[in-house]
Design a protein around this motif. Sequence first.
Motif, PDB file in Angstrom:
ATOM      1  N   LEU A  22      30.636  32.350  46.590  1.00 50.68           N
ATOM      2  CA  LEU A  22      29.535  31.633  47.224  1.00 50.68           C
ATOM      3  C   LEU A  22      29.305  32.092  48.661  1.00 50.68           C
ATOM      4  O   LEU A  22      28.162  32.126  49.134  1.00 50.68           O
ATOM      5  N   GLY A  23      30.390  32.445  49.380  1.00 54.24           N
ATOM      6  CA  GLY A  23      30.231  32.916  50.746  1.00 54.24           C
ATOM      7  C   GLY A  23      29.449  34.214  50.805  1.00 54.24           C
ATOM      8  O   GLY A  23      28.546  34.381  51.632  1.00 54.24           O
ATOM      9  N   LYS A  24      29.801  35.097  49.894  1.00 51.37           N
ATOM     10  CA  LYS A  24      29.083  36.374  49.835  1.00 51.37           C
ATOM     11  C   LYS A  24      27.627  36.152  49.460  1.00 51.37           C
ATOM     12  O   LYS A  24      26.722  36.798  49.994  1.00 51.37           O
ATOM     13  N   MET A  25      27.418  35.202  48.520  1.00 51.05           N
ATOM     14  CA  MET A  25      26.059  34.926  48.082  1.00 51.05           C
ATOM     15  C   MET A  25      25.220  34.400  49.239  1.00 51.05           C
ATOM     16  O   MET A  25      24.064  34.794  49.422  1.00 51.05           O
ATOM     17  N   MET A  26      25.797  33.505  50.059  1.00 54.25           N
ATOM     18  CA  MET A  26      25.070  32.966  51.193  1.00 54.25           C
ATOM     19  C   MET A  26      24.773  34.045  52.219  1.00 54.25           C
ATOM     20  O   MET A  26      23.734  34.023  52.887  1.00 54.25           O
ATOM     21  N   GLY A  27      25.697  35.013  52.325  1.00 51.38           N
ATOM     22  CA  GLY A  27      25.455  36.132  53.233  1.00 51.38           C
ATOM     23  C   GLY A  27      24.258  36.938  52.800  1.00 51.38           C
ATOM     24  O   GLY A  27      23.439  37.362  53.623  1.00 51.38           O
ATOM     25  N   ILE A  28      24.158  37.135  51.509  1.00 56.10           N
ATOM     26  CA  ILE A  28      23.009  37.880  50.969  1.00 56.10           C
ATOM     27  C   ILE A  28      21.721  37.105  51.209  1.00 56.10           C
ATOM     28  O   ILE A  28      20.704  37.672  51.614  1.00 56.10           O
ATOM     29  N   VAL A  29      21.809  35.792  50.991  1.00 54.96           N
ATOM     30  CA  VAL A  29      20.626  34.952  51.176  1.00 54.96           C
ATOM     31  C   VAL A  29      20.146  35.008  52.618  1.00 54.96           C
ATOM     32  O   VAL A  29      18.942  35.053  52.893  1.00 54.96           O
ATOM     33  N   SER A  30      21.095  35.023  53.569  1.00 54.05           N
ATOM     34  CA  SER A  30      20.722  35.004  54.986  1.00 54.05           C
ATOM     35  C   SER A  30      19.988  36.267  55.412  1.00 54.05           C
ATOM     36  O   SER A  30      19.269  36.268  56.412  1.00 54.05           O
ATOM     37  N   LYS A  31      20.157  37.357  54.642  1.00 54.15           N
ATOM     38  CA  LYS A  31      19.518  38.627  54.986  1.00 54.15           C
ATOM     39  C   LYS A  31      18.183  38.820  54.256  1.00 54.15           C
ATOM     40  O   LYS A  31      17.495  39.823  54.483  1.00 54.15           O
ATOM     41  N   MET A  32      17.839  37.847  53.399  1.00 56.94           N
ATOM     42  CA  MET A  32      16.599  37.982  52.619  1.00 56.94           C
ATOM     43  C   MET A  32      15.393  37.734  53.508  1.00 56.94           C
ATOM     44  O   MET A  32      15.451  36.959  54.450  1.00 56.94           O
ATOM     45  N   SER A  33      14.289  38.390  53.163  1.00 54.69           N
ATOM     46  CA  SER A  33      13.036  38.157  53.881  1.00 54.69           C
ATOM     47  C   SER A  33      12.515  36.769  53.517  1.00 54.69           C
ATOM     48  O   SER A  33      12.923  36.165  52.522  1.00 54.69           O
ATOM     49  N   GLU A  34      11.614  36.272  54.358  1.00 51.97           N
ATOM     50  CA  GLU A  34      11.047  34.955  54.090  1.00 51.97           C
ATOM     51  C   GLU A  34      10.330  34.934  52.727  1.00 51.97           C
ATOM     52  O   GLU A  34      10.412  33.956  51.979  1.00 51.97           O
ATOM     53  N   GLU A  35       9.646  36.050  52.398  1.00 50.16           N
ATOM     54  CA  GLU A  35       8.900  36.102  51.129  1.00 50.16           C
ATOM     55  C   GLU A  35       9.848  36.037  49.935  1.00 50.16           C
ATOM     56  O   GLU A  35       9.645  35.269  48.990  1.00 50.16           O
ATOM     57  N   ASP A  36      10.936  36.852  50.004  1.00 51.44           N
ATOM     58  CA  ASP A  36      11.881  36.865  48.884  1.00 51.44           C
ATOM     59  C   ASP A  36      12.621  35.548  48.776  1.00 51.44           C
ATOM     60  O   ASP A  36      12.885  35.057  47.660  1.00 51.44           O
ATOM     61  N   LEU A  37      12.950  34.952  49.926  1.00 51.55           N
ATOM     62  CA  LEU A  37      13.639  33.674  49.900  1.00 51.55           C
ATOM     63  C   LEU A  37      12.749  32.582  49.316  1.00 51.55           C
ATOM     64  O   LEU A  37      13.193  31.742  48.541  1.00 51.55           O
ATOM     65  N   GLY A  38      11.469  32.636  49.660  1.00 50.56           N
ATOM     66  CA  GLY A  38      10.530  31.661  49.103  1.00 50.56           C
ATOM     67  C   GLY A  38      10.425  31.782  47.591  1.00 50.56           C
ATOM     68  O   GLY A  38      10.370  30.778  46.867  1.00 50.56           O
ATOM     69  N   LYS A  39      10.398  33.029  47.097  1.00 55.29           N
ATOM     70  CA  LYS A  39      10.334  33.243  45.646  1.00 55.29           C
ATOM     71  C   LYS A  39      11.583  32.701  44.956  1.00 55.29           C
ATOM     72  O   LYS A  39      11.514  32.091  43.887  1.00 55.29           O
TER      73      LYS A  39
END
Length: 452
Positions: free
Chosen positions: A31-48
Amino acid sequence: MSIFQSFSHLRTLLKTVDINAVAKLSQKVDLGKMMGIVSKMSEEDLGKMLKFMSAGSGKKHAPPAVNGDFYELGETLLPQEKETVAKVRAFMETEIRPIANHYWNNAHFPMHIIPLMAKLNICGLTYKGYGCAGRSALLEGFIAMEMARVDSSISTFFGVHSGLAMGSIYLCGSEEQKQYWLPIMQRMDIIGAFGLTEPEVGSGAAGGLTTICKREGEEWVINGQKKWIGNATFSDITIIWARDLADNQVKGFIVRKENPGFKAEKMEDKMALRTVQNALITLTDCRVAEADRLQNANSFKDTANVLRMTRAGVAWQAVGCGRGAYELALKYTLERKQFGRPIAGFQLVQDLLVTMLGDLTAMQTMVFRLSQLQDSGVLTDEHASLAKVFCTLRMRSIVDHARELFGGNGILLEYDIARFVADAEAIYSYEGTKEINSLIVGRAITGESAFV
């Protein structure tokens, strides 16, 4: 949406997740690694991603109601007509559907339904006077569709009695004959049959009936055979068409079951419309009173007037059979699960369902217009024949696709669809084959007769 807003939404979404589910997830995913990936996502990709997660976390919607009237043609009926259609549907669902497979499988007719059907008050629906309602051909078509939607055998029984038998008397009988027979047939106090087809004469009935009649004083003597005559094993009267030896013209007769020389034998081993009681009729010096000759049936043209009217009804039956098969298939695909989900969610299944619905909707709109032409008094042979050709062809395609969607279960009677597949073959053939009806239309559009 800003990154801050996205994390806020993500935090809100995660609060709705079951903690036990999160624990199980942590055993499979860092989960920590996953959150790290999420934090680097663009706003558009995170919204999707959030949109996808939100959709997955919501409640599943109930599937739409199973309804074969996609263009809502039934909504065009008048309130009183809708009420009549609803009564017929309720009768078919409560009285017929539970017993349809049993009687079909055993090739018996449920005689107990006749008084129940009589209460619907729908026999001779389009005829004016004589206890009949004088309603529209459009309503009559919807009724034929509703019956065939559940059981084509019951629809055929009704069509023979109300359409062919009563119609022969209504169109070709004298006023006295209509006054006597039509009210009791409308109440279904007596049941009628219609005898035109012969063992060796089907499509060629217009020019080659081998059943003959000869007048002797105030009686007629009829000799010959009729085949495939629905209802005739138990009907009280049968309309018999025969060639007069005196003028070589076709005449019609109301033949009572007790007439000397009349014999009806049940036809066995049918693969379609097994509930319908078809008979082989043998007429041996059968004597019929002149009073029971249809006084306005003097040639095959008069017979054809009856067939034109009832052929439109057969097109509606084809629509009903196709609609019943489509609705059975759609319901089944919503309930049948494979690979962990209803098969209705797979692309190839949806493609077949849409193909079926397209055919069905085209059939419905065609017969809708056909009945409008009939109500306007401008229905022609070619109008009825084109509808019979097209609708029965598309019906066969629909039941074939429906059978495919049921897989192996499709050959089991308990799933109903096997009965629809078999019955479609009879509807495809009777009231004129595809070839004969095509020639009728071809003659109309080219001005050239291709009949032999």
